[in-house]
Design an enzyme around this catalytic site. Structure first.
Site, PDB file in Angstrom:
ATOM      1  N   GLU A   1     -20.700  79.223 -39.101  1.00  0.00           N
ATOM      2  CA  GLU A   1     -21.634  79.873 -40.032  1.00  0.00           C
ATOM      3  C   GLU A   1     -20.924  80.659 -41.133  1.00  0.00           C
ATOM      4  O   GLU A   1     -21.267  81.810 -41.416  1.00  0.00           O
ATOM      5  CB  GLU A   1     -22.624  80.746 -39.251  1.00  0.00           C
ATOM      6  CG  GLU A   1     -23.386  79.929 -38.209  1.00  0.00           C
ATOM      7  CD  GLU A   1     -24.473  80.702 -37.462  1.00  0.00           C
ATOM      8  OE1 GLU A   1     -24.540  81.926 -37.616  1.00  0.00           O
ATOM      9  OE2 GLU A   1     -25.242  80.064 -36.735  1.00  0.00           O
TER      10      GLU A   1
ATOM     11  N   ASN B   1     -18.619  74.543 -38.402  1.00  0.00           N
ATOM     12  CA  ASN B   1     -19.974  74.361 -37.876  1.00  0.00           C
ATOM     13  C   ASN B   1     -20.939  75.267 -38.633  1.00  0.00           C
ATOM     14  O   ASN B   1     -20.620  76.426 -38.893  1.00  0.00           O
ATOM     15  CB  ASN B   1     -19.948  74.739 -36.383  1.00  0.00           C
ATOM     16  CG  ASN B   1     -21.188  74.334 -35.617  1.00  0.00           C
ATOM     17  OD1 ASN B   1     -21.603  73.180 -35.689  1.00  0.00           O
ATOM     18  ND2 ASN B   1     -21.774  75.263 -34.873  1.00  0.00           N
TER      19      ASN B   1
ATOM     20  N   HIS C   1     -30.994  73.081 -35.824  1.00  0.00           N
ATOM     21  CA  HIS C   1     -32.135  73.826 -35.255  1.00  0.00           C
ATOM     22  C   HIS C   1     -33.312  73.584 -36.198  1.00  0.00           C
ATOM     23  O   HIS C   1     -33.384  74.168 -37.278  1.00  0.00           O
ATOM     24  CB  HIS C   1     -31.827  75.323 -35.181  1.00  0.00           C
ATOM     25  CG  HIS C   1     -30.667  75.653 -34.291  1.00  0.00           C
ATOM     26  ND1 HIS C   1     -30.753  75.541 -32.915  1.00  0.00           N
ATOM     27  CD2 HIS C   1     -29.415  76.083 -34.568  1.00  0.00           C
ATOM     28  CE1 HIS C   1     -29.583  75.903 -32.391  1.00  0.00           C
ATOM     29  NE2 HIS C   1     -28.760  76.231 -33.364  1.00  0.00           N
TER      30      HIS C   1
ATOM     31  N   GLU D   1     -26.089  71.468 -32.234  1.00  0.00           N
ATOM     32  CA  GLU D   1     -26.951  72.450 -31.561  1.00  0.00           C
ATOM     33  C   GLU D   1     -28.418  72.056 -31.670  1.00  0.00           C
ATOM     34  O   GLU D   1     -29.288  72.894 -31.905  1.00  0.00           O
ATOM     35  CB  GLU D   1     -26.751  73.848 -32.171  1.00  0.00           C
ATOM     36  CG  GLU D   1     -25.309  74.304 -32.203  1.00  0.00           C
ATOM     37  CD  GLU D   1     -25.115  75.750 -32.662  1.00  0.00           C
ATOM     38  OE1 GLU D   1     -26.112  76.500 -32.747  1.00  0.00           O
ATOM     39  OE2 GLU D   1     -23.962  76.124 -32.923  1.00  0.00           O
TER      40      GLU D   1
ATOM     41  N   ASP E   1     -32.195  71.427 -31.527  1.00  0.00           N
ATOM     42  CA  ASP E   1     -33.462  71.687 -30.847  1.00  0.00           C
ATOM     43  C   ASP E   1     -34.566  71.473 -31.869  1.00  0.00           C
ATOM     44  O   ASP E   1     -34.340  71.573 -33.073  1.00  0.00           O
ATOM     45  CB  ASP E   1     -33.527  73.067 -30.167  1.00  0.00           C
ATOM     46  CG  ASP E   1     -32.999  74.221 -30.995  1.00  0.00           C
ATOM     47  OD1 ASP E   1     -33.168  74.196 -32.230  1.00  0.00           O
ATOM     48  OD2 ASP E   1     -32.435  75.163 -30.413  1.00  0.00           O
TER      49      ASP E   1
HETATM   50  C1  XIL Z   1     -27.094  81.687 -29.353  1.00  0.00           C
HETATM   51  C2  XIL Z   1     -27.261  81.599 -27.850  1.00  0.00           C
HETATM   52  O1  XIL Z   1     -28.006  80.450 -27.543  1.00  0.00           O
HETATM   53  C3  XIL Z   1     -27.960  82.838 -27.343  1.00  0.00           C
HETATM   54  O2  XIL Z   1     -27.981  82.836 -25.915  1.00  0.00           O
HETATM   55  C4  XIL Z   1     -27.245  84.090 -27.831  1.00  0.00           C
HETATM   56  O3  XIL Z   1     -27.954  85.233 -27.430  1.00  0.00           O
HETATM   57  C5  XIL Z   1     -27.089  84.060 -29.337  1.00  0.00           C
HETATM   58  O4  XIL Z   1     -26.425  82.865 -29.725  1.00  0.00           O
HETATM   59  N1  XIL Z   1     -26.048  79.244 -33.714  1.00  0.00           N
HETATM   60  C6  XIL Z   1     -24.916  79.229 -32.934  1.00  0.00           C
HETATM   61  C7  XIL Z   1     -25.014  79.576 -31.497  1.00  0.00           C
HETATM   62  O5  XIL Z   1     -23.852  78.822 -33.407  1.00  0.00           O
HETATM   63  O6  XIL Z   1     -23.852  80.190 -31.009  1.00  0.00           O
HETATM   64  C8  XIL Z   1     -26.209  80.430 -31.200  1.00  0.00           C
HETATM   65  O7  XIL Z   1     -26.313  80.591 -29.787  1.00  0.00           O
HETATM   66  C9  XIL Z   1     -27.460  79.829 -31.797  1.00  0.00           C
HETATM   67  C10 XIL Z   1     -27.347  79.720 -33.296  1.00  0.00           C
END
Ligand code: XIL
Length: 371
Positions: free
Chosen positions: A166, A208, A244, A286, A288
């Site tokens: 990020e 990422n 996401h 990641e 979802d």
């Molecule tokens: C999230 C986890 O899923 C949670 O359990 C934690 O509290 C916060 O982080 N982007 C990312 C991940 O790169 O590391 C994040 O994971 C979700 C968003």
């Protein structure tokens, strides 16, 4: 019991409970012994397929849940530790490294022939407070030490790392303002990759990010940043697109992420193609798909979710440089999105009985090249 022995015990226990739950004698293509489905997701990747990696997240607590553990090992060939390789867990005090939780996950992966995606070395979140109080003159060495020690410890056991997470500003205007950028300047990204590469020359190294999956200013800025790294000879091998999303290919409405850019399947394909032209892999890291904002009956909502999972995974399957897909959790109630508001997001592939949802069959069909 040491961590390796205890995770072997978990593996044996989960294999035998898997047997109890689904009956023995099923197909055995995965690392978990007997699994309930012939076309387990992990049986559809690897070999000649372009997609080599189908992954999901885990925590040590989840691996202690026999259903979570057996579903993970039956269906997936890669694990991303959801939190346990982040800075606050690995180095909670300066120079004091805690690898025990991550070790449990790595041992589970090894005993089930799964790869590990290391997540993440440099991120402005889940960063312990002590980092901000490191004097300016010592910051660079502290930064190098964190990355080097973590990657070196897991060398040979973690196949790929999200080295920097990020880093791009949400408005696409340069890099995000973080402590790393402030203290080290924009070259902190190159320094992170060079350090990780020195610690494990065989590991695949990724940048990422979210909101850069398709088109828009942030995606363009990610591309420019990566292009500059490649042209400078920095050892970067891939780009992770977090993914996401919701069923409109937007971001989940209650996710504390600003809506930046757009990410329809053709836009994702075009983005993957330009990274391929730089010689880089792309992985969806990641995924979802929230349906919290979707009205209607569950049948319709879950079917739409299936279509979105299918179509995004199909983009990856159809682009040879897209080598992996990881989902951010297994069963719906385990999704991090649920903590954002108390409305269920139902964003994942399995329900809370670990039964596969339509979304699961969407991913399965896409991996098999079916509509
Ligand atoms: C999230 C986890 O899923 C949670 O359990 C934690 O509290 C916060 O982080 N982007 C990312 C991940 O790169 O590391 C994040 O994971 C979700 C968003």
């Amino acid at each position: 019991m040491n961590t390796i022995a205890s995770s072997r015990a978990i593996a044996l226990l989960s294999a035998s409970l898997c047997c109890a739950a689904w009956g023995c004698g099923g197909p055995t293509q995965s690392g978990a012994g007997n699994c309930p489905r012939d076309a387990a997701l992990r049986s559809l990747v690897g070999g000649d397929a372009s997609v080599q990696i189908i992954g999901a997240t885990a925590t040590p607590e989840q691996l202690n849940n026999p259903m979570y553990a057996s579903t993970l090992a039956c269906e997936f060939n890669s694990i991303t530790p959801e939190n346990d390789m982040k800075w606050e867990t690995i180095e909670p005090q300066r120079g004091v490294f805690h690898f025990d939780r991550a070790d449990q996950i790595v041992a589970f992966a090894q005993s089930h022939q799964m790869a590990v995606r290391g997540h993440t070395l440099v991120w402005h979140e889940q960063l312990p407070d002590w980092v901000a109080s490191v004097p300016a003159a010592a910051f660079r060495q502290m930064f190098i030490d964190h990355i080097y020690n973590e990657v070196f410890y897991f060398r040979g056991r973690v196949a790929r790392w999200d080295v920097v997470n990020e880093a791009i500003a949400d408005d696409g205007n340069g890099l995000r303002q973080t402590i790393f950028r402030d203290r080290l300047g924009p070259d902190y990204i190159a320094l992170a990759f060079i350090t990780a590469n020195a610690a494990d020359p065989a590991a695949e190294l990724y940048i990422n990010d979210y909101g850069a999956e398709g088109a828009g200013d942030k995606a363009n800025e990610l591309f420019r940043t990566v292009e500059a790294l490649v042209h400078a000879g920095v050892p970067i091998h891939g780009v992770g697109l977090q993914m996401h999303i919701d069923t409109q290919y937007g971001v989940p409405w209650n996710y504390f992420e600003p809506v930046v850019g757009t990410r329809s399947p053709p836009e994702i394909a075009a983005n993957i193609a330009r990274f391929r032209a730089l010689g880089l892999h792309v992985q969806i890291t990641e995924m979802d798909v929230s349906i919290a904002n979707l009205l209607g009956i569950d049948f319709t909502r879950f079917e739409l979710q299936r279509a979105v999972y299918h179509d995004v995974v199909a983009v990856c399957v159809q682009n040879r440089s897209c080598t992996g897909i990881t989902v951010w959790g297994l069963n719906d109630s385990a999704s991090w999105l649920n903590s954002q508001l108390l409305i269920p997001q139902n964003a994942l592939l399995f329900d809370d009985m670990f039964a596969p949802k339509p979304a699961y069959f969407g991913v399965q069909a896409a991996l098999a090249g079916r509509p």
